[in-house]
Scaffold this motif. Structure first.
Motif: not given
Length: 344
Positions: A152-164
């Motif tokens: 349900v989340y989009p692809l996120t930047p690696i440095e973000q550490g994953g969707s919350r």
């Protein structure tokens, strides 16, 4: 964590996957009434239902654990019955069959459709969204733990550490959109009908017969070239995911509790494959470069509630490599974790 001995057979694997933790035993002691597992014939359902039986027995609690599914594999139903699970064959798209299911104060909903969803989009929406509404209508007096997905989340930047959990869902592709539709159905009815609800966004469950780690190990073993575009991922041992779902019965709430159910580490495809190469004594071949984003979930909130997973990545790698070397049984259902366009 110390590395445990190899798992030698399917029977030993399923015993391990259904083995309750002390926390699950205590949760089943505190949970009142029967447990109904909807979608009990999938990859996770059988061992989750068995864990609920084993934890209840260890807690000294008499209850029925009831597994409901279409049971397209005829061997699954008697196998569950042998382990103390009461089984009911039912199609949850059929309101009449749904109405005939027994009452139960505790529901674990594992229904859904992912693989093969491309080309069957109407059925995908029916299974993922419409069925959720039917379940809520039928079991509005129960507490419900509903499985969802990190898709349900989009692809996120690696440095973000994953969707919350507080991040805005932005699903890619019809499967992911229908999975968000499933969540919205549960959320709507949970709020309007007032039943306690927990939604678990799983990303990704792994054992020795399937999962992202198995996909990668098989490719290394076959000498295939590994595409690095989806260069990072999460993985959680299925036993830990099963345990979290049963623990969540005590945490269901109104408004609903939403948790990412994922491994705590952000794993690198490149590093994992190199380690499998060493364990399997096979050369590893890569193509492309890691994209700057990936489908990743931050599981900090679930870990704070349920504790750290009992089986770590190193253990999973060792077990999977040994299993593949010995030609262990596999489901033959790739996860397609590398998909970046949402088409499954």
């Amino acid at each position: 964590m110390p590395i445990e001995p190899a798992i030698e057979s399917v029977e030993a694997l399923e015993e391990r996957l259904s083995r309750p933790t002390p926390a699950v035993v205590e949760a089943m002691r505190q949970t009142e009434g029967d447990v109904l597992v909807l979608g009990a014939s999938g990859k996770m359902g059988p061992t989750l239902a068995r864990m609920a039986v084993r934890a209840s027995e260890a807690a000294g609690v008499r209850r029925q654990v009831i597994g409901v599914a279409r049971f397209s594999d005829p061997a699954q139903q008697p196998a569950l019955e042998r382990h103390g699970v009461v089984t009911i064959r039912a199609d949850l798209l059929d309101r009449r069959q749904l109405a005939q299911l027994p009452e139960a104060p505790n529901i674990v909903s594992m229904t859904g459709m992912k693989f093969g969803s491309t080309g069957q989009e109407p059925l995908t929406w029916a299974m993922n969204a419409f069925v959720a509404g039917l379940i809520c209508e039928r079991f509005c007096g129960s507490r419900i733990v509903a499985f969802s997905t990190g898709n349900v989340y989009p692809l996120t930047p690696i440095e973000q550490g994953g969707s919350r959990e507080e991040d805005e869902p932005r699903p890619v592709g019809e499967y992911a959109m229908s999975a968000l539709g499933r969540e919205r159905m549960f959320e709507h009815f949970g709020r309007t009908l007032g039943f306690p609800l927990a939604i678990l966004r799983l990303n990704y469950a792994t054992e020795l017969r399937y999962g992202v780690l198995v996909d990668l190990a098989e490719r290394v073993d076959r000498g295939e070239t590994i595409d690095l575009a989806m260069g990072n991922f999460n993985a959680i041992w299925q036993q830990d995911a099963n345990a979290a779902a049963l623990l969540a019965l005590l945490h269901a709430s109104t408004p609903p509790l939403v948790l990412n159910l994922a491994g705590p580490e952000m794993l690198s495809v490149r590093r994992v494959c190199r380690q499998f190469g060493e364990l399997l004594d096979k050369p590893v071949h890569f193509v492309g470069q890691e994209a700057r984003d990936a489908l990743l979930s931050n599981s900090g909130r679930a870990i704070a509630r349920f504790g750290y997973p009992h089986v770590g990545v190193e253990q999973m790698l060792q077990w999977i490599a040994d299993w593949i070397r010995r030609g262990g049984q596999r489901h033959g259902k790739p996860t397609h974790f590398e998909t970046r366009d949402g088409r499954f």
